[in-house]
Design a protein around this motif. Structure first.
Motif, short mmCIF file in Angstrom:
data_model
loop_
_atom_site.label_atom_id
_atom_site.label_comp_id
_atom_site.label_asym_id
_atom_site.label_seq_id
_atom_site.Cartn_x
_atom_site.Cartn_y
_atom_site.Cartn_z
N TYR A 16 1.02 -1.22 0.01
CA TYR A 16 0.21 0.10 0.06
C TYR A 16 0.80 1.23 -0.11
O TYR A 16 0.53 2.19 -0.51
N ILE A 121 -14.26 0.16 -4.59
CA ILE A 121 -13.66 1.24 -5.32
C ILE A 121 -14.04 2.86 -4.75
O ILE A 121 -13.34 3.70 -4.71
N TYR A 125 -11.13 3.97 -2.92
CA TYR A 125 -10.27 4.35 -3.87
C TYR A 125 -10.66 5.45 -5.11
O TYR A 125 -10.13 5.31 -6.27
N VAL A 128 -7.90 7.31 -6.90
CA VAL A 128 -7.03 6.54 -7.30
C VAL A 128 -7.15 6.09 -8.75
O VAL A 128 -7.75 5.68 -9.15
N ALA A 133 -6.05 1.08 -8.40
CA ALA A 133 -7.06 0.56 -7.39
C ALA A 133 -7.18 -0.93 -7.81
O ALA A 133 -7.52 -1.51 -6.66
N ALA A 136 -4.70 -2.88 -5.92
CA ALA A 136 -4.72 -2.58 -4.54
C ALA A 136 -5.86 -3.72 -3.91
O ALA A 136 -5.69 -4.19 -3.15
N SER A 196 -8.74 10.85 -0.83
CA SER A 196 -9.55 9.84 -0.41
C SER A 196 -8.92 9.22 0.87
O SER A 196 -7.65 9.20 1.12
N CYS A 198 -7.37 6.29 0.85
CA CYS A 198 -6.26 5.63 0.41
C CYS A 198 -5.20 6.82 -0.07
O CYS A 198 -4.72 6.51 -1.31
N LEU A 201 -2.08 6.14 -2.12
CA LEU A 201 -2.03 5.59 -3.69
C LEU A 201 -2.45 6.81 -4.55
O LEU A 201 -1.89 6.69 -5.62
N SER A 202 -3.28 7.81 -3.91
CA SER A 202 -3.77 8.75 -4.86
C SER A 202 -2.98 9.94 -4.68
O SER A 202 -2.87 10.72 -5.87
#
Length: 221
Positions: A16, A121, A125, A128, A133, A136, A196, A198, A201-202
Motif C-alpha cells: 500500500y 472502489i 479508491y 486512485v 485501484a 490494490a 481519499s 487511500c 495511492l492517490s
C-alpha cells in the motif's frame, strides 16, 4: 536520515505504501513497511506490533506512520521502541484498553457517518488511478475478526509528538468525524490533505512531502 515505519490498515499489505516509500527514499530516508499478519486468526494487536518491531530491527531515528486501522498498532510500537514522531493518517484513534470492535460504538460512528458507497472502489479508491485501484484490491487480504473483541494492551497514549492527518475526500472517516475524535481523545486539531481514504495511492508525493516536513519541523531550532 530518518527511518519511516509505515503501518498499513485492515486487510491490506505493506505494498500500500510503495509509492510513498519511493518518494521518501528519494529524499534520503530509510523506510520499513511490513505486512502485518492481518489474515491470521491467531494474531492480535500485540502480534501486529511484534511484526513491526521485528521489521525495525536495530534502526534508530524512527518516525511511525499509520493509516486507518494501523492506528491501533502504532501506539503499541511506540511503547516498545524509541520513536521520535507518530503520524496517524485517515486514522482510527484508540483509547487505552479499547478493542477494535468497540471503537465504532465508542466513537458514535454510526450516528455521524451514513450513506457510504458499498462498492470498495467508490468507498476507498475513488481518486486512485483505476489500474492502481484494481491492483490494490487484488493484493488485499481478508481481515481476520477472530481477536477484534480483545482489549488493546495500550495503557496510555505514548509520550511521543503526535500528528493527525485527515483526508478531505475520505468517505470512510469523513473530516468532521476525524476532527471530533481527535479532539475528544487526544486534544489534537488534525492537519488536512486532499484525497481519499487511500491517499498513499492517490497523492503519494504530497503525502511524502507532509511526512518529510513533519520530521524537519520536529528538529528545527
Amino acid at each position: 536520515m530518518t527511518t519511516f515505519v509505515l503501518i498499513h490498515g485492515a486487510g491490506d499489505v505493506g505494498w500500500y505504501w510503495h509509492l510513498v516509500q519511493a518518494e521518501l527514499l528519494a529524499r534520503g530516508h530509510d523506510v520499513v513497511a511490513p505486512d502485518l499478519p492481518c489474515d491470521d486468526d491467531t494474531a492480535g494487536l500485540s502480534e501486529y506490533a511484534d511484526t513491526v518491531v521485528a521489521a525495525i530491527g536495530d534502526r534508530t531515528d524512527l518516525a511511525v506512520v499509520a493509516q486507518s486501522f494501523g492506528g491501533f498498532t502504532a501506539p503499541l510500537v511506540c511503547d516498545r521502541v524509541a520513536v521520535e514522531l507518530l503520524v496517524l493518517v485517515a486514522p482510527m484513534i484508540p483509547l487505552p484498553g479499547e478493542s477494535p470492535n468497540a471503537y465504532w460504538a465508542n466513537t458514535r460512528y454510526a450516528q455521524e457517518v451514513r450513506d457510504q458507497p458499498r462498492d470498495p472502489i467508490a468507498l476507498f479508491y475513488h481518486d486512485v488511478p483505476p489500474e492502481l485501484a484494481s491492483e490494490a484490491l487484488a493484493l488485499g487480504r481478508e481481515q481476520s475478526e477472530a481477536r477484534m473483541d480483545e482489549p488493546s494492551t495500550l495503557e496510555a497514549w505514548p509520550d511521543v509528538p503526535t500528528r493527525i492527518l485527515l483526508c478531505r475526500e475520505d468517505r470512510l472517516f469523513p473530516p468532521a468525524f476525524v476532527r471530533r475524535v481527535a479532539r475528544e481523545r487526544l486534544d489534537i486539531m488534525p492537519d488536512e490533505i486532499g484525497g481519499s481514504h487511500c491517499v498513499a495511492l492517490s497523492r503519494p508525493k504530497e503525502l511524502a512531502n507532509r511526512l518529510h516536513d513533519y520530521r524537519v519541523q520536529l528538529v528545527a531550532p
